[in-house]
Design an enzyme around this catalytic site. Sequence first.
Site, PDB file in Angstrom:
ATOM      1  N   ARG A  63       0.839  -1.212   0.000  1.00 46.77           N
ATOM      2  CA  ARG A  63       0.000   0.000   0.000  1.00 46.77           C
ATOM      3  C   ARG A  63       0.871   1.258   0.000  1.00 46.77           C
ATOM      4  NH1 ARG A  63      -2.038   2.391   4.295  1.00 46.77           N
ATOM      5  NH2 ARG A  63      -2.190   0.511   5.540  1.00 46.77           N
ATOM      6  N   TYR A 116     -17.117  13.506 -17.123  1.00 46.74           N
ATOM      7  CA  TYR A 116     -17.574  12.125 -16.999  1.00 46.74           C
ATOM      8  C   TYR A 116     -18.624  12.095 -15.881  1.00 46.74           C
ATOM      9  CZ  TYR A 116     -17.586   7.242 -15.649  1.00 46.74           C
ATOM     10  OH  TYR A 116     -17.988   5.972 -15.313  1.00 46.74           O
ATOM     11  N   ASP A 188      -8.338  16.233 -16.201  1.00 47.13           N
ATOM     12  CA  ASP A 188      -8.554  14.824 -16.534  1.00 47.13           C
ATOM     13  C   ASP A 188      -8.135  14.646 -17.993  1.00 47.13           C
ATOM     14  OD1 ASP A 188      -9.587  12.370 -17.369  1.00 47.13           O
ATOM     15  OD2 ASP A 188     -11.251  12.465 -15.959  1.00 47.13           O
ATOM     16  N   LYS A 213      -8.532   3.272 -19.940  1.00 48.07           N
ATOM     17  CA  LYS A 213      -8.846   3.662 -21.311  1.00 48.07           C
ATOM     18  C   LYS A 213      -7.613   3.526 -22.209  1.00 48.07           C
ATOM     19  CE  LYS A 213     -12.828   4.296 -19.530  1.00 48.07           C
ATOM     20  NZ  LYS A 213     -12.819   4.839 -18.242  1.00 48.07           N
TER      21      LYS A 213
HETATM   22  N1  LCS Z   1     -12.416  10.146 -16.398  1.00 50.25           N
HETATM   23  C1  LCS Z   1     -12.958   9.970 -17.602  1.00 50.25           C
HETATM   24  C2  LCS Z   1     -12.814  11.038 -18.642  1.00 50.25           C
HETATM   25  C3  LCS Z   1     -13.655   8.797 -17.883  1.00 50.25           C
HETATM   26  O1  LCS Z   1     -14.180   8.645 -19.101  1.00 50.25           O
HETATM   27  C4  LCS Z   1     -13.795   7.810 -16.876  1.00 50.25           C
HETATM   28  C5  LCS Z   1     -14.528   6.543 -17.100  1.00 50.25           C
HETATM   29  C6  LCS Z   1     -13.216   8.045 -15.627  1.00 50.25           C
HETATM   30  C7  LCS Z   1     -12.521   9.220 -15.433  1.00 50.25           C
HETATM   31  C8  LCS Z   1     -13.302   7.047 -14.507  1.00 50.25           C
HETATM   32  O2  LCS Z   1     -12.395   6.025 -14.717  1.00 50.25           O
HETATM   33  P1  LCS Z   1     -12.539   4.540 -14.098  1.00 50.25           P
HETATM   34  O3  LCS Z   1     -12.738   4.703 -12.630  1.00 50.25           O
HETATM   35  O4  LCS Z   1     -13.751   3.931 -14.721  1.00 50.25           O
HETATM   36  O5  LCS Z   1     -11.271   3.882 -14.454  1.00 50.25           O
HETATM   37  N2  LCS Z   1     -15.326   6.600 -18.239  1.00 50.25           N
HETATM   38  C9  LCS Z   1     -16.196   5.703 -18.623  1.00 50.25           C
HETATM   39  C10 LCS Z   1     -17.018   5.883 -19.742  1.00 50.25           C
HETATM   40  O6  LCS Z   1     -17.087   6.895 -20.427  1.00 50.25           O
HETATM   41  N3  LCS Z   1     -17.731   4.805 -19.920  1.00 50.25           N
HETATM   42  O7  LCS Z   1     -17.500   3.877 -18.939  1.00 50.25           O
HETATM   43  C11 LCS Z   1     -16.491   4.385 -18.040  1.00 50.25           C
END
Ligand code: LCS
Length: 399
Positions: A63, A116, A188, A213
Amino acid sequence: MGNDNRRSSLRKATQAIHTGQLSPPVYGEVSVPIFQNATFSFPSAEEGAARFAEEHPGFIYTRMENPTVNALQDNVAALENGAYGLATATGMAAISTVFQALLENGAHVVATDALYGSTRVLLENEFARFGVSSTFVDTSNLDNLRKALRPDTRLVFIETPTNPTMRLTDLRTAADVAHQHGALLAVDNTFASPYLQRPLDLGADAVVHSLTKYINGHSDTLGGMIVVADNQLYLTMRRVLRLFGAVMDPHQAWLILRGVRTLPVRLDKAQQNAKQLAEFLRHHRNVTWVRYPGLADHPQHELAGKQMDGFGAMLCFGVRNGLEGGKIVLNNVQLITLAVSLGGVESLIEHPASMTHASVPRQERERAGILDELVRLSVGCEDIEDLKEDLDQALSKIT
Ligand code: LCS
């Protein structure tokens, strides 16, 4: 861990492959091994105490720090031209860690309106419980940001390009505006990835990613990352992350290290496909509009050319007959997968108003441009002709 300055002069495609190795390697291994262990033994009681006191380097407990996770942190920090990376369990964990580290009761945040969906709800519903207030504005017009800033504004949080509306914000000016008001700027950078955009170079204080992503790129694991340049900011965020505990697992880090090595190759191909699909959709009789930063009619096409090293592989479009037309497309694609998430080698299609952004109230959603007719497409690395044929047959089912 700071990034490896010996490699900082390398170009991005080379950094993606070569940065983030164990130094020195244990057996001359070419890829980073998975240190799948929770804890590390100390050679003596004195050494254990010295590591806890940060008088000696050395691993203690995963951790706190783990060699495989460190390698990924170094890699992404180098790609972002930052000094420090902090890997997290998910993208949301990276975002919530930044909020936990920088906000306190009574603090105010100004954020992009078309964030998001979960990021917006996190601020609006969850951080509100701890006395944090937030204002959401269209930051593609920086006058909106200027007007929304208050004396208690601690943080400006921007997504560019936005998910899913593909609006861009001028980061250099946004950083100046935030700093003049004594606020920090966090960005972001998930949609562009550090291959195409490096917010720290433009004045941002922190970058966050959903590594799920583009950086991982294979839709097979979750992950997040915070990157900063400033040592004090790093230490604050590291302390908060270790205490709140939303850290990355070594196996996740290993998978993402494998993915990031091909980030530039994948994104080159995917954005070439996206450009061609954007043109194709623009001329389709059942498509009412297309939003892609690489199209000359995109409202911030010029800014995209200056701020980004490429136009990316995300786009959105409107279909004839609104939501009904959209459903027909989503239900008839055969190659393109109907799924949320983005940034993988496979193309994914979804409907934000009923899926990723459904948790944002309709009125707020529409004000942010997330209309019922909007379909979001994450363009992958397939053969462009197959993608065109699939979209054409699905769109042609709209009568
Ligand atoms: N920031 C952006 C721009 C995102 O598109 C997402 C997830 C996150 C943060 C969060 O990331 P995660 O915790 O899921 O790794 N975006 C998603 C979307 O557009 N469709 O499903 C998840």
